[in-house]
Structures are given as structure tokens and as C-alpha cells.
Design a protein around this motif. Structure first.
Motif, PDB file in Angstrom:
ATOM      1  N   ALA A 173     -51.774   1.707   5.863  1.00 29.97           N
ATOM      2  CA  ALA A 173     -51.571   2.593   7.300  1.00 29.97           C
ATOM      3  C   ALA A 173     -51.385   3.936   6.961  1.00 29.97           C
ATOM      4  CB  ALA A 173     -50.192   1.900   7.775  1.00 29.97           C
ATOM      5  N   GLY A 174     -51.241   4.222   5.687  1.00 30.60           N
ATOM      6  CA  GLY A 174     -51.256   5.813   5.412  1.00 30.60           C
ATOM      7  C   GLY A 174     -49.683   6.343   5.890  1.00 30.60           C
ATOM      8  N   THR A 175     -49.112   5.418   6.128  1.00 28.35           N
ATOM      9  CA  THR A 175     -47.451   5.985   6.172  1.00 28.35           C
ATOM     10  C   THR A 175     -46.573   4.826   5.444  1.00 28.35           C
ATOM     11  OG1 THR A 175     -47.441   4.713   8.294  1.00 28.35           O
ATOM     12  CG2 THR A 175     -47.937   7.018   8.650  1.00 28.35           C
ATOM     13  N   ALA A 176     -45.426   5.293   5.164  1.00 26.20           N
ATOM     14  CA  ALA A 176     -44.446   4.574   4.473  1.00 26.20           C
ATOM     15  C   ALA A 176     -43.512   3.733   5.474  1.00 26.20           C
ATOM     16  CB  ALA A 176     -43.687   5.284   3.426  1.00 26.20           C
ATOM     17  N   PRO A 177     -43.473   2.296   5.321  1.00 28.06           N
ATOM     18  CA  PRO A 177     -42.835   1.638   6.086  1.00 28.06           C
ATOM     19  C   PRO A 177     -41.234   1.666   5.788  1.00 28.06           C
ATOM     20  CG  PRO A 177     -43.962   0.201   4.365  1.00 28.06           C
ATOM     21  CD  PRO A 177     -44.428   1.535   4.348  1.00 28.06           C
ATOM     22  N   THR A 178     -40.337   1.830   6.771  1.00 28.57           N
ATOM     23  CA  THR A 178     -39.164   2.006   6.254  1.00 28.57           C
ATOM     24  C   THR A 178     -38.291   0.490   6.130  1.00 28.57           C
ATOM     25  OG1 THR A 178     -38.419   1.871   8.689  1.00 28.57           O
ATOM     26  CG2 THR A 178     -38.878   3.739   7.778  1.00 28.57           C
ATOM     27  N   GLU A 179     -38.753  -0.639   6.211  1.00 24.94           N
ATOM     28  CA  GLU A 179     -38.225  -1.698   5.751  1.00 24.94           C
ATOM     29  C   GLU A 179     -39.319  -2.756   5.733  1.00 24.94           C
ATOM     30  OE1 GLU A 179     -36.736  -3.291  10.263  1.00 24.94           O
ATOM     31  OE2 GLU A 179     -35.358  -2.562   8.694  1.00 24.94           O
ATOM     32  N   ILE A 180     -39.183  -3.939   5.248  1.00 29.04           N
ATOM     33  CA  ILE A 180     -39.973  -5.063   5.228  1.00 29.04           C
ATOM     34  C   ILE A 180     -40.031  -5.960   6.487  1.00 29.04           C
ATOM     35  CG2 ILE A 180     -38.643  -6.753   4.003  1.00 29.04           C
ATOM     36  CD1 ILE A 180     -40.995  -7.362   1.979  1.00 29.04           C
ATOM     37  N   ASP A 181     -40.910  -6.510   6.916  1.00 32.79           N
ATOM     38  CA  ASP A 181     -40.726  -7.335   7.964  1.00 32.79           C
ATOM     39  C   ASP A 181     -39.806  -8.450   7.768  1.00 32.79           C
ATOM     40  OD1 ASP A 181     -41.379  -9.291  10.074  1.00 32.79           O
ATOM     41  OD2 ASP A 181     -43.450  -8.829  10.039  1.00 32.79           O
ATOM     42  N   PRO A 182     -38.898  -8.621   8.727  1.00 28.88           N
ATOM     43  CA  PRO A 182     -37.820  -9.821   8.503  1.00 28.88           C
ATOM     44  C   PRO A 182     -38.469 -11.198   8.519  1.00 28.88           C
ATOM     45  CG  PRO A 182     -37.147  -8.256  10.250  1.00 28.88           C
ATOM     46  CD  PRO A 182     -38.702  -7.770   9.877  1.00 28.88           C
ATOM     47  N   ALA A 183     -39.848 -11.478   9.018  1.00 28.46           N
ATOM     48  CA  ALA A 183     -40.114 -12.646   8.823  1.00 28.46           C
ATOM     49  C   ALA A 183     -40.851 -13.023   7.447  1.00 28.46           C
ATOM     50  CB  ALA A 183     -41.790 -12.698   9.905  1.00 28.46           C
ATOM     51  N   VAL A 184     -41.158 -11.881   6.657  1.00 28.61           N
ATOM     52  CA  VAL A 184     -41.492 -12.044   5.234  1.00 28.61           C
ATOM     53  C   VAL A 184     -40.315 -12.599   4.495  1.00 28.61           C
ATOM     54  CG1 VAL A 184     -42.367 -11.136   3.224  1.00 28.61           C
ATOM     55  CG2 VAL A 184     -43.293 -10.443   5.429  1.00 28.61           C
ATOM     56  N   ILE A 185     -39.190 -11.980   4.814  1.00 25.93           N
ATOM     57  CA  ILE A 185     -37.972 -12.463   3.921  1.00 25.93           C
ATOM     58  C   ILE A 185     -37.603 -13.698   4.816  1.00 25.93           C
ATOM     59  CG2 ILE A 185     -35.565 -11.853   3.652  1.00 25.93           C
ATOM     60  CD1 ILE A 185     -36.011  -8.789   4.255  1.00 25.93           C
ATOM     61  N   ASP A 186     -37.593 -14.011   5.723  1.00 21.74           N
ATOM     62  CA  ASP A 186     -37.278 -15.305   6.267  1.00 21.74           C
ATOM     63  C   ASP A 186     -38.227 -16.350   5.616  1.00 21.74           C
ATOM     64  OD1 ASP A 186     -35.587 -14.472   8.029  1.00 21.74           O
ATOM     65  OD2 ASP A 186     -36.943 -14.520   9.917  1.00 21.74           O
ATOM     66  N   SER A 187     -39.442 -16.400   5.425  1.00 19.47           N
ATOM     67  CA  SER A 187     -40.401 -17.131   4.766  1.00 19.47           C
ATOM     68  C   SER A 187     -39.904 -17.281   3.176  1.00 19.47           C
ATOM     69  CB  SER A 187     -41.716 -16.742   4.701  1.00 19.47           C
ATOM     70  OG  SER A 187     -42.703 -17.652   4.123  1.00 19.47           O
ATOM     71  N   MET A 188     -39.642 -16.248   2.594  1.00 16.99           N
ATOM     72  CA  MET A 188     -39.262 -16.039   1.266  1.00 16.99           C
ATOM     73  C   MET A 188     -37.956 -16.835   0.985  1.00 16.99           C
ATOM     74  SD  MET A 188     -38.596 -12.434  -0.657  1.00 16.99           S
ATOM     75  CE  MET A 188     -37.786 -12.323  -2.438  1.00 16.99           C
ATOM     76  N   MET A 189     -37.100 -16.596   1.865  1.00 21.10           N
ATOM     77  CA  MET A 189     -35.742 -17.304   1.694  1.00 21.10           C
ATOM     78  C   MET A 189     -35.901 -18.773   1.769  1.00 21.10           C
ATOM     79  SD  MET A 189     -33.829 -15.121   0.541  1.00 21.10           S
ATOM     80  CE  MET A 189     -32.572 -16.248   0.507  1.00 21.10           C
ATOM     81  N   LEU A 190     -36.730 -19.338   2.506  1.00 23.34           N
ATOM     82  CA  LEU A 190     -37.166 -20.738   2.852  1.00 23.34           C
ATOM     83  C   LEU A 190     -37.397 -21.299   1.304  1.00 23.34           C
ATOM     84  CD1 LEU A 190     -37.221 -23.158   4.491  1.00 23.34           C
ATOM     85  CD2 LEU A 190     -39.577 -22.331   5.224  1.00 23.34           C
ATOM     86  N   PHE A 191     -38.350 -20.681   0.707  1.00 20.81           N
ATOM     87  CA  PHE A 191     -38.687 -21.039  -0.575  1.00 20.81           C
ATOM     88  C   PHE A 191     -37.538 -21.057  -1.392  1.00 20.81           C
ATOM     89  CE2 PHE A 191     -40.236 -20.281  -4.769  1.00 20.81           C
ATOM     90  CZ  PHE A 191     -41.312 -21.041  -4.928  1.00 20.81           C
ATOM     91  N   ILE A 192     -36.703 -19.933  -1.362  1.00 17.61           N
ATOM     92  CA  ILE A 192     -35.508 -19.704  -2.444  1.00 17.61           C
ATOM     93  C   ILE A 192     -34.655 -20.751  -2.229  1.00 17.61           C
ATOM     94  CG2 ILE A 192     -33.901 -18.072  -2.968  1.00 17.61           C
ATOM     95  CD1 ILE A 192     -35.655 -15.947  -2.819  1.00 17.61           C
ATOM     96  N   ARG A 193     -34.240 -21.023  -0.849  1.00 16.24           N
ATOM     97  CA  ARG A 193     -33.197 -22.004  -0.517  1.00 16.24           C
ATOM     98  C   ARG A 193     -33.430 -23.324  -1.106  1.00 16.24           C
ATOM     99  NH1 ARG A 193     -33.405 -21.207   4.194  1.00 16.24           N
ATOM    100  NH2 ARG A 193     -31.768 -19.380   4.414  1.00 16.24           N
ATOM    101  N   ASN A 194     -34.669 -23.594  -0.960  1.00 16.18           N
ATOM    102  CA  ASN A 194     -35.297 -25.164  -1.419  1.00 16.18           C
ATOM    103  C   ASN A 194     -35.259 -25.000  -2.967  1.00 16.18           C
ATOM    104  OD1 ASN A 194     -35.899 -26.241   1.234  1.00 16.18           O
ATOM    105  ND2 ASN A 194     -37.758 -25.307   1.256  1.00 16.18           N
ATOM    106  N   ALA A 195     -35.366 -24.075  -3.470  1.00 13.43           N
ATOM    107  CA  ALA A 195     -35.543 -24.001  -5.044  1.00 13.43           C
ATOM    108  C   ALA A 195     -34.016 -24.022  -5.793  1.00 13.43           C
ATOM    109  CB  ALA A 195     -36.342 -22.858  -5.551  1.00 13.43           C
ATOM    110  N   LEU A 196     -33.093 -23.341  -5.050  1.00 13.70           N
ATOM    111  CA  LEU A 196     -31.813 -23.257  -5.448  1.00 13.70           C
ATOM    112  C   LEU A 196     -30.853 -24.198  -5.016  1.00 13.70           C
ATOM    113  CD1 LEU A 196     -31.317 -19.157  -5.624  1.00 13.70           C
ATOM    114  CD2 LEU A 196     -32.168 -20.756  -7.252  1.00 13.70           C
TER     115      LEU A 196
END
Length: 226
Positions: free
Chosen positions: A191-214
């Protein structure tokens, strides 16, 4: 003064051997902030002490009151970034009522810090060649706290007791680092600009994986999966 000292130890001038004053600590901080910008922009080999001091707005001779060489300030920067990213993660996790919630908050703290300090990635990666000891220390310090948290959660029955806390910590840390690179740094480059945060949907998907693993498993679940 070696840069690879514990970050909680008293800061001492390599030139005088005496503890830094408040003013001295502020100047050292300016030099580290300048080094972060210069190393991120130019890389280790193209960076110079002159460029760092110019960026910090201090005299060249002043540099040697705080650091012995370019490598010394580079190593100090690795440790400084490590201390700050760990603080960001710990602060974000405060008040979490479960390990899964703590994981999410911790990753959110990590991603916020990464968005504000993208130099973390370049500096740590260059440390593999410039100062492998500093790079290893960076990761080991993160894992140390991670292992303690996972072990405590296992004792509370909040995390699968069959998991090896150290291996799990390394796996989760690697996941966070690569996701941050893909969805923060690469998005910024595209984008040529720095995002101020990660997309919450990315964290949601990541946490689904982590929840199942832990997630702690019941005896029935263990029997059916065995």
C-alpha cells in the motif's frame, strides 16, 4: 559495556564506568531511537555512527559516552526492542481471565508494537549475521516468559497438559512473527503506507487455530484420538 546485559541492570557509561544520569539516559534513548530509524532505513552495513548521531542531533564524540561501536549500539537496539515488545505484550495481557484470552491480547500487543516499530523485523533478521548472540537472546527472552505462562495455564487445567510448553511457545512465537510479516509489513509495502493495526479477521482466524491447539482435552477426547 556489553550490549548483551540484562535490560534491568543499571545503565553504565563505557567511557566513565559510572551510572548514567537522567540526562544521560535521555541522550542514550535518543541515540537508540535514531539507530532504530537508521538501521531500518539503510541496513547495518550502510548505517554509520555519523548518520546515527546526525539523526539523534548529538555530537559525534557524545556517542562514545554511551556505546563503544556501531555493533554495540546495534546489539543494544536488539535488546531494547526486545524489552519494549515484551512490555507491550505483557501489558496487553493484563486482566485476561483465560489463557486463550491472554494469547489473543498478547498477539494484539505484539502486532501493535510491530505496526509502530517495523524496524523490529529488519533489525532482528540482520542480527542473525551481525550478532547471532543478540538474535538468540531476543527469541529466548520471549520464549522464557511464554513457557512460564503456558506451564501455569496447564497447572490450572486451561491448556492441554500433553503439550510441551517450550515447543508450543516456539511454535506460537513463529506463527505470530510470520503473520505479522505477512499481514502488517507486506501490506504496508503493497500500500505504500504503514497500517496502524492488523485486520481483526486475521486475528480471529489465528485464534481459532490456537484455541483448537491449546484447549484442554477431556479423557474421552484423548481416548478417541489415541
Amino acid at each position: 559495556m556489553s550490549a548483551l546485559t540484562d535490560d534491568e541492570q543499571e545503565l553504565v557509561s563505557p567511557a566513565t564506568g559510572r551510572p548514567l544520569t537522567k540526562r544521560g539516559e535521555a541522550t542514550r534513548r535518543r541515540l537508540l531511537e535514531a539507530a532504530e530509524a537508521v538501521f531500518a532505513e539503510l541496513g547495518y552495513h550502510e548505517a554509520s555512527i555519523v548518520k546515527i548521531t546526525e539523526r539523534a542531533g548529538v555530537a559525534l564524540g557524545t556517542f562514545y559516552l554511551y556505546f563503544d561501536s556501531k555493533q554495540t549500539i546495534f546489539e543494544a537496539l536488539v535488546i531494547d526492542l526486545n524489552s519494549r515488545v515484551r512490555h507491550s505484550m505483557t501489558e496487553a495481557m493484563t486482566g485476561a481471565t483465560s489463557r486463550i484470552e491472554a494469547e489473543r491480547r498478547g498477539f494484539e500487543g505484539f502486532f501493535r508494537f510491530t505496526a509502530e516499530h517495523p524496524a523490529l523485523y529488519r533489525v532482528v533478521r540482520e542480527a542473525e549475521f551481525v550478532s547471532p548472540q543478540a538474535m538468540r537472546l531476543h527469541y529466548e527472552r520471549i520464549v522464557e516468559g511464554y513457557v512460564a505462562g503456558l506451564s501455569a495455564a496447564q497447572a490450572d487445567g486451561d491448556v492441554d497438559a500433553a503439550l510441551d510448553p517450550e515447543i508450543t511457545a516456539w511454535a506460537l512465537m513463529g506463527m505470530g512473527e510470520l503473520i505479522g510479516m505477512r499481514f502488517l509489513l507486506w501490506e504496508r509495502d503493497a500500500a505504500g503506507t504503514a497500517p496502524t493495526e492488523i485486520d481483526p479477521a486475521v486475528i480471529d482466524s489465528m485464534m481459532l487455530f490456537i484455541r483448537n491447539a491449546l484447549a484442554a482435552r477431556t479423557t474421552h477426547e484423548e481416548d478417541t484420538q489415541g
